[in-house]
Design a protein around this motif. Structure first.
Motif, PDB file in Angstrom:
ATOM      1  N   ASN A  89       0.805  -1.227   0.000  1.00 25.81           N
ATOM      2  CA  ASN A  89       0.000   0.000   0.000  1.00 25.81           C
ATOM      3  C   ASN A  89       0.833   1.271   0.000  1.00 25.81           C
ATOM      4  O   ASN A  89       0.300   2.371   0.136  1.00 25.81           O
ATOM      5  CB  ASN A  89      -0.979   0.007   1.183  1.00 25.81           C
ATOM      6  N   ASP A 116      -4.702  -2.242  -1.142  1.00 26.86           N
ATOM      7  CA  ASP A 116      -5.029  -2.458   0.259  1.00 26.86           C
ATOM      8  C   ASP A 116      -5.324  -3.937   0.460  1.00 26.86           C
ATOM      9  O   ASP A 116      -6.242  -4.488  -0.157  1.00 26.86           O
ATOM     10  CB  ASP A 116      -6.251  -1.612   0.620  1.00 26.86           C
ATOM     11  N   ASN A 118      -6.708  -5.389   2.782  1.00 25.32           N
ATOM     12  CA  ASN A 118      -8.055  -5.600   3.317  1.00 25.32           C
ATOM     13  C   ASN A 118      -9.094  -5.754   2.212  1.00 25.32           C
ATOM     14  O   ASN A 118     -10.171  -6.322   2.438  1.00 25.32           O
ATOM     15  CB  ASN A 118      -8.461  -4.432   4.221  1.00 25.32           C
ATOM     16  N   GLU A 119      -8.804  -5.238   1.028  1.00 23.72           N
ATOM     17  CA  GLU A 119      -9.769  -5.259  -0.067  1.00 23.72           C
ATOM     18  C   GLU A 119      -9.343  -6.194  -1.200  1.00 23.72           C
ATOM     19  O   GLU A 119     -10.013  -6.257  -2.229  1.00 23.72           O
ATOM     20  CB  GLU A 119      -9.948  -3.836  -0.618  1.00 23.72           C
ATOM     21  N   LEU A 134       1.171  -8.336   8.774  1.00 23.80           N
ATOM     22  CA  LEU A 134      -0.073  -8.376   9.538  1.00 23.80           C
ATOM     23  C   LEU A 134      -0.017  -7.440  10.742  1.00 23.80           C
ATOM     24  O   LEU A 134      -1.028  -6.852  11.139  1.00 23.80           O
ATOM     25  CB  LEU A 134      -0.358  -9.811   9.997  1.00 23.80           C
ATOM     26  N   ILE A 137      -1.609  -4.090  10.342  1.00 22.85           N
ATOM     27  CA  ILE A 137      -3.043  -4.034  10.094  1.00 22.85           C
ATOM     28  C   ILE A 137      -3.753  -3.911  11.444  1.00 22.85           C
ATOM     29  O   ILE A 137      -3.387  -4.600  12.402  1.00 22.85           O
ATOM     30  CB  ILE A 137      -3.505  -5.295   9.344  1.00 22.85           C
ATOM     31  N   GLN A 141      -9.073  -6.023  12.402  1.00 17.06           N
ATOM     32  CA  GLN A 141      -9.230  -6.414  11.001  1.00 17.06           C
ATOM     33  C   GLN A 141      -8.425  -7.666  10.634  1.00 17.06           C
ATOM     34  O   GLN A 141      -8.574  -8.199   9.535  1.00 17.06           O
ATOM     35  CB  GLN A 141      -8.806  -5.256  10.084  1.00 17.06           C
ATOM     36  N   ARG A 142      -7.599  -8.142  11.537  1.00 23.71           N
ATOM     37  CA  ARG A 142      -6.670  -9.226  11.198  1.00 23.71           C
ATOM     38  C   ARG A 142      -7.378 -10.546  10.921  1.00 23.71           C
ATOM     39  O   ARG A 142      -6.992 -11.281  10.008  1.00 23.71           O
ATOM     40  CB  ARG A 142      -5.619  -9.382  12.309  1.00 23.71           C
ATOM     41  N   ALA A 144     -10.327 -11.058   9.657  1.00 18.62           N
ATOM     42  CA  ALA A 144     -10.946 -11.019   8.331  1.00 18.62           C
ATOM     43  C   ALA A 144      -9.904 -11.161   7.229  1.00 18.62           C
ATOM     44  O   ALA A 144     -10.140 -11.837   6.218  1.00 18.62           O
ATOM     45  CB  ALA A 144     -11.723  -9.715   8.154  1.00 18.62           C
ATOM     46  N   VAL A 145      -8.740 -10.539   7.397  1.00 20.26           N
ATOM     47  CA  VAL A 145      -7.665 -10.651   6.408  1.00 20.26           C
ATOM     48  C   VAL A 145      -7.204 -12.101   6.286  1.00 20.26           C
ATOM     49  O   VAL A 145      -7.057 -12.636   5.180  1.00 20.26           O
ATOM     50  CB  VAL A 145      -6.480  -9.741   6.788  1.00 20.26           C
ATOM     51  N   ASN A 148      -9.845 -14.322   4.646  1.00 17.78           N
ATOM     52  CA  ASN A 148      -9.847 -14.104   3.201  1.00 17.78           C
ATOM     53  C   ASN A 148      -8.722 -14.893   2.536  1.00 17.78           C
ATOM     54  O   ASN A 148      -8.909 -15.481   1.456  1.00 17.78           O
ATOM     55  CB  ASN A 148      -9.708 -12.614   2.908  1.00 17.78           C
TER      56      ASN A 148
END
Length: 241
Positions: A89, A116, A118-119, A134, A137, A141-142, A144-145, A148
């Protein structure tokens, strides 16, 4: 050529740490003098990527910085039709990463992206590497990352995760911090540099303890997790889907 890290060598009004153009210019020196065993970590991540890479799949380097892990993976991939997707990023990091990669010829294509994590959509992945990423972040939010990443991994795919960790209690944490600071002193950082860097990074990097990492990976669904390197408060893990 890159320079010597002297960003915090003079007394200053310390701002939150960011991977800006000033850091890019000294990043190789900074990381070698700050992270014990960094060269071993990068080399081993490449070897593990080569071992677990699957034909016709994607390999991801998330938080690629200047591309050290990407290069290590490229050197070790022997499977057919693999592609590396390197994401960061920081515009300054992405631009310099592209320059570094252009100097190395390989049959493995690399797509360097500004983005990003996250996206990011992870798909058809046999290897995902996060080398000290990580931790930057936000903690909420970790999960969810990582979920994913797990969802985008093929069966038998791996996550290679390196992180700065906290001790399991305050006493252990202080011991690890003291050992790390002594490592930095040995590598030429002054007390002022150590203190100001700690102030700069404390609001942007919030480490978890090792048990938190391993439990979270297991809860997500990884069937095997293993620590393969630790020195002081720096740790590298492999998680297999």
């Amino acid at each position: 050529m890159t320079g010597k890290d002297s960003i915090y060598a003079t007394e200053q009004q310390v701002k939150d740490f960011s991977f800006d153009a000033n850091v890019v210019e000294v990043f190789p020196d900074m990381i070698q003098r700050s992270v014990p065993g960094y060269a071993t970590i990068v080399s081993t991540m490449g070897k593990l990527a080569g071992q677990f890479a699957q034909s016709n799949s994607n390999l991801y380097d998330l938080g690629c910085s200047l591309g050290a892990v990407t290069l290590s993976m490229r050197r070790n991939i022997a499977k057919e039709n693999c592609r590396i997707i390197a994401v960061d990023n920081s515009q300054a990091m992405v631009e310099r990463c592209k320059m570094h990669l252009s100097g190395f010829k390989s049959d493995v294509p690399v797509d360097v992206q500004l983005g990003d994590i996250n996206e990011l959509e992870i798909s058809n992945a046999s290897v995902v590497a996060m080398n000290f990423t990580l931790q930057f972040i936000p903690q909420e939010q970790r999960l969810a990352v990582l979920q994913n990443i797990y969802n985008g991994l093929k069966p038998g795919g791996i996550l290679l995760l390196s992180e700065k960790i906290k001790g399991e209690n305050d006493e252990q944490d202080n011991l690890l911090i003291d050992l790390h600071h002594d490592f930095k002193r040995h590598n030429g950082y002054s007390e002022l540099e150590i203190s100001q860097k700690r102030t700069a990074i404390e609001n942007v990097m919030r480490p978890d303890n090792l048990n938190k990492h391993l439990t979270r990976l297991s809860d997500i669904g990884f069937k095997q997790t293993q620590v393969w390197y630790q020195c002081f408060n720096f740790c590298s893990m492999i998680a297999i889907k």
